[in-house]
Scaffold this active site. Structure first.
Site, PDB file in Angstrom:
ATOM      1  N   ASP A   1       7.950  13.963 -62.132  1.00 27.19           N
ATOM      2  CA  ASP A   1       9.242  13.523 -61.613  1.00 27.19           C
ATOM      3  C   ASP A   1       9.280  12.010 -61.415  1.00 27.19           C
ATOM      4  O   ASP A   1      10.312  11.451 -61.037  1.00 27.19           O
ATOM      5  CB  ASP A   1       9.566  14.225 -60.290  1.00 27.19           C
ATOM      6  CG  ASP A   1      10.420  15.467 -60.492  1.00 27.19           C
ATOM      7  OD1 ASP A   1      10.805  15.740 -61.638  1.00 27.19           O
ATOM      8  OD2 ASP A   1      10.699  16.163 -59.500  1.00 27.19           O
TER       9      ASP A   1
ATOM     10  N   ARG B   1       7.829  17.008 -49.613  1.00 23.34           N
ATOM     11  CA  ARG B   1       7.676  16.529 -50.986  1.00 23.34           C
ATOM     12  C   ARG B   1       6.217  16.165 -51.257  1.00 23.34           C
ATOM     13  O   ARG B   1       5.541  15.584 -50.408  1.00 23.34           O
ATOM     14  CB  ARG B   1       8.548  15.301 -51.187  1.00 23.34           C
ATOM     15  CG  ARG B   1       8.565  14.722 -52.608  1.00 23.34           C
ATOM     16  CD  ARG B   1       9.122  15.701 -53.585  1.00 23.34           C
ATOM     17  NE  ARG B   1       9.530  15.056 -54.853  1.00 23.34           N
ATOM     18  CZ  ARG B   1       9.776  15.698 -55.973  1.00 23.34           C
ATOM     19  NH1 ARG B   1       9.646  17.025 -56.005  1.00 23.34           N
ATOM     20  NH2 ARG B   1      10.154  15.067 -57.055  1.00 23.34           N
TER      21      ARG B   1
ATOM     22  N   SER C   1      15.394  15.651 -57.146  1.00 19.17           N
ATOM     23  CA  SER C   1      16.803  16.026 -57.255  1.00 19.17           C
ATOM     24  C   SER C   1      17.191  17.097 -56.243  1.00 19.17           C
ATOM     25  O   SER C   1      18.372  17.421 -56.110  1.00 19.17           O
ATOM     26  CB  SER C   1      17.100  16.530 -58.668  1.00 19.17           C
ATOM     27  OG  SER C   1      16.901  15.518 -59.618  1.00 19.17           O
TER      28      SER C   1
ATOM     29  N   THR D   1      12.633  25.129 -60.012  1.00 24.41           N
ATOM     30  CA  THR D   1      12.969  25.154 -58.595  1.00 24.41           C
ATOM     31  C   THR D   1      13.677  26.433 -58.132  1.00 24.41           C
ATOM     32  O   THR D   1      14.122  27.231 -58.931  1.00 24.41           O
ATOM     33  CB  THR D   1      13.822  23.909 -58.243  1.00 24.41           C
ATOM     34  OG1 THR D   1      13.199  22.750 -58.818  1.00 24.41           O
ATOM     35  CG2 THR D   1      13.925  23.687 -56.770  1.00 24.41           C
TER      36      THR D   1
ATOM     37  N   GLN E   1       4.472  18.063 -60.184  1.00 28.94           N
ATOM     38  CA  GLN E   1       5.525  17.267 -59.571  1.00 28.94           C
ATOM     39  C   GLN E   1       5.473  15.795 -59.937  1.00 28.94           C
ATOM     40  O   GLN E   1       6.492  15.095 -59.878  1.00 28.94           O
ATOM     41  CB  GLN E   1       5.428  17.410 -58.050  1.00 28.94           C
ATOM     42  CG  GLN E   1       6.756  17.296 -57.354  1.00 28.94           C
ATOM     43  CD  GLN E   1       7.681  18.440 -57.729  1.00 28.94           C
ATOM     44  OE1 GLN E   1       7.420  19.569 -57.379  1.00 28.94           O
ATOM     45  NE2 GLN E   1       8.751  18.157 -58.428  1.00 28.94           N
TER      46      GLN E   1
ATOM     47  N   THR F   1       9.970  23.890 -54.940  1.00 27.25           N
ATOM     48  CA  THR F   1       9.708  23.763 -56.371  1.00 27.25           C
ATOM     49  C   THR F   1       8.225  23.593 -56.683  1.00 27.25           C
ATOM     50  O   THR F   1       7.445  23.149 -55.829  1.00 27.25           O
ATOM     51  CB  THR F   1      10.480  22.559 -56.941  1.00 27.25           C
ATOM     52  OG1 THR F   1      10.359  22.530 -58.357  1.00 27.25           O
ATOM     53  CG2 THR F   1       9.960  21.256 -56.379  1.00 27.25           C
TER      54      THR F   1
ATOM     55  N   GLY G   1      17.510  23.493 -60.543  1.00 24.74           N
ATOM     56  CA  GLY G   1      18.112  22.975 -61.769  1.00 24.74           C
ATOM     57  C   GLY G   1      17.753  21.556 -62.146  1.00 24.74           C
ATOM     58  O   GLY G   1      18.468  20.932 -62.915  1.00 24.74           O
ATOM     59  N   GLY G   2      16.647  20.993 -61.604  1.00 24.78           N
ATOM     60  CA  GLY G   2      16.283  19.639 -61.976  1.00 24.78           C
ATOM     61  C   GLY G   2      17.377  18.649 -61.600  1.00 24.78           C
ATOM     62  O   GLY G   2      18.028  18.764 -60.560  1.00 24.78           O
TER      63      GLY G   2
END
Length: 585
Positions: free
Chosen positions: A442, A105, A468, A402, A439, A420, A489-490
């Site tokens: 988010d 991440r 997510s 993503t 990012q 993503t 898909g978020g």
């Protein structure tokens, strides 16, 4: 069913494949005819599936194949993921029957501040302004994550894993129907003048008349080929050399310049974590811990196990959909309230997966919609440690993007990976042929709620935003691999991923039939049902039960699934909503 889906993917790509690479894609079709499957790849793009199979055919591991796949997706599916983005990988080692999670991440730069997405009047910055800016780019994590996983799980030489992508970037690939559709719908957000922002993406995708290149157009990316040649020699060069300096310089360009520096990039470290697992009937469902939101997936399945039993009618019974909707609402409420970067926030993780707590939440499920099912619970009461801190009401925005893919190699090792650049084409800024991620959007743009309580997913320096992404692996009662799934898909990823498990384990469907089910997302009061896929009878029945139903065309999942059948063979499923392809060896 599997062979039919596979042929759909191959025939679709026959119109836009390219040269020698096309021949490799056609090999996927031939290999799919083998009755016994020892290895399998499912991705959202035919080139990516072909690249993964090429690596497996050469004796590569599931992790080796994942590296080749993501390097290809960065090129052919840039609207979704890329090497300048982030990812979570769940890995299953068949020899030891053990799971590991690799966390790639992105992280916020050291100069990030809690109010960086707030206007002077205290309002949140409009999402598109934040997205198409330097403010939204975090330190890319996927390449460092893949390098870490390769050191532990790789079979082939690192440099050999980028050959397919390098050749494709140099010789060109034909723009797919989906990529062209994204340009048609979202190209207006790509800056076309210096005043709007850096124009590299516009010059890449549009002709001199300002028209998006058509479907089938041969698109070359020599800058990306150059980047891959550097990475193939040494992945550290991405974080410590000219690439890092170029990324930082691009982020710091106006409008809305960000603070990311080359030093921030050099300081990034991926994290290897223990998988979280939730008992479900006679299986274990496992996934990535925070800052991933996989916890909500585990919660939903735990609530379902303790809730009303589904009827034998499966997806034909509106009551079964109502049960699933309420389980989602309960889990999403807790997820939004508590989940964030574990280095910055204490979370009631054990409480959220506690069987007694999940049973208490399941008791709220009824025959009609009720506000109780989208209210926050108190998992702290079931946690090892209490908390006296009141978390603020989440203000993170909902975005879709993503990619996801799954791999089983010849040794039985498994990868379930979601990657993503966040929203479509990330920031739209490019470096080295790659799209930079957005990012950091988010994070919650607000850092406190109206009552003054701190929001756990607020921006902070060096913090990882809540994700997510929920790559999942299911093990049977003996600890053997049973199923791998996940989706783009978020915020909807949680619901999409759960749908496949519910379809297979609750409603007795095949993986492909489970993927083909209508998508339903119940986050908060509104229940979104996929328009055109959901029978009118289900929609009307849900409304009659009091649910606030929105029949939405936007439920665009991209599920990739592999399941091991009792005889040991593999069964794959690819989402028809995208360009998914199953490949077998």
């Amino acid at each position: 069913m599997k062979f039919h889906i596979f042929v759909f993917g191959v025939l679709a790509t026959a119109l836009w494949g390219c040269g020698a690479q096309d021949k490799k894609i056609e090999e996927v079709k031939v290999l799919a005819e083998k009755p016994k499957q020892q290895a399998m790849v499912v991705t959202a793009n035919p080139h990516a599936t072909a690249a993964g199979l090429e690596i497996l055919r050469a004796g590569g591991s599931a992790v080796d194949a994942a590296i080749a796949i993501e390097s290809v997706l960065s090129l052919v599916e840039p609207q979704s993921s890329g090497l300048a983005g982030g990812a979570f990988m769940v890995h299953y080692d068949s020899a030891t029957k053990s799971l590991a999670v690799y966390d790639g991440r992105e992280s916020a730069p050291s100069g990030a501040t809690p109010d960086m997405f707030m206007l002077e009047n205290g309002d949140s910055m409009p999402f598109m302004q934040a997205k198409t800016s330097g403010l939204s780019t975090g330190v890319p994590g996927v390449l460092a994550m893949l390098s870490m996983a390769h050191q532990e799980q790789g079979n082939l030489e690192w440099g050999s894993l980028f050959d397919y992508a390098t050749k494709l970037a140099s010789e060109g690939f034909k723009i797919s129907p989906r990529l062209h559709g994204m340009l048609e719908r979202f190209g207006k957000y790509i800056p076309s003048t210096p005043e709007e922002g850096p124009t590299d993406a516009y010059e890449y995708f549009f002709d001199q008349a300002g028209v998006a290149h058509p479907e089938g157009y041969l698109l070359k990316n020599p800058e990306y080929a150059k980047t891959l040649s550097i990475i193939a020699k040494d992945p550290a060069a991405f974080y410590q050399g000219d690439i890092a300096k170029q990324i930082a310089a691009m982020v710091q360009q106006p409008p809305r310049a960000g603070s990311l520096t080359a030093e921030d990039i050099a300081a990034y470290r991926p994290v290897k974590r223990m998988a979280l697992c939730q008992d479900y009937r006679d299986t274990q469902i496992c996934g990535a811990p925070p800052p991933s939101s996989w916890l909500a997936v585990g919660m939903i399945m735990g609530i379902l196990e303790n809730g009303p039993s589904p009827t034998a009618a499966g997806p034909s019974d509106p009551r079964n959909w109502a049960i699933l909707a309420q389980a989602q609402q309960l889990a999403y409420a807790d997820r939004d309230q508590f989940i964030a970067d574990p280095n910055f926030v204490d979370m009631p993780i054990k409480g959220m997966l506690n069987k007694e707590y999940l049973a208490s939440r399941a008791k709220l499920i009824s025959n009609k919609a009720t506000p109780l099912t989208y209210g926050v619970g108190n998992p702290w009461a079931y946690n090892d440690t209490p908390s006296e801190v009141s978390s603020g009401i989440d203000a993170t925005q909902d975005v879709h993007g993503t990619t996801h893919f799954v791999i089983v190699d010849a040794e039985g090792d498994v990868v379930s990976m979601t990657a993503t650049v966040e929203s479509i084409f990330g920031t739209t800024r490019m470096v080295g042929g790659m799209f930079l991620n957005n990012q950091l959007t988010d994070f919650s743009f607000q850092h406190h709620d109206k009552d003054g309580n701190a929001i756990v997913n607020a921006v902070a320096a060096n913090k990882r935003p809540r994700s997510s992404m929920s790559p999942s692996i299911v093990l049977d009662k003996n600890g053997d691999f049973l199923l791998a799934t996940g989706s783009p898909g978020g915020n909807n990823i949680i619901a999409y991923t759960v749908k496949t498990m519910v379809g297979v384990f609750e409603w007795g469907l095949s993986p492909q039939d489970a993927v083909d089910l209508p998508n339903m997302v119940a986050r908060g009061k509104t229940v979104r049902l996929e328009k055109g896929a959901t029978p009118d009878a289900i929609i009307m029945a849900m409304k009659d039960m009091g649910f606030d139903v929105d029949a939405s065309r936007g439920e665009n999942s991209g599920l990739s699934v592999i399941m091991r059948k009792p005889d040991g063979t593999l069964e794959g499923a690819a989402d028809k909503r995208r360009e998914g392809v199953i490949g077998t060896l």
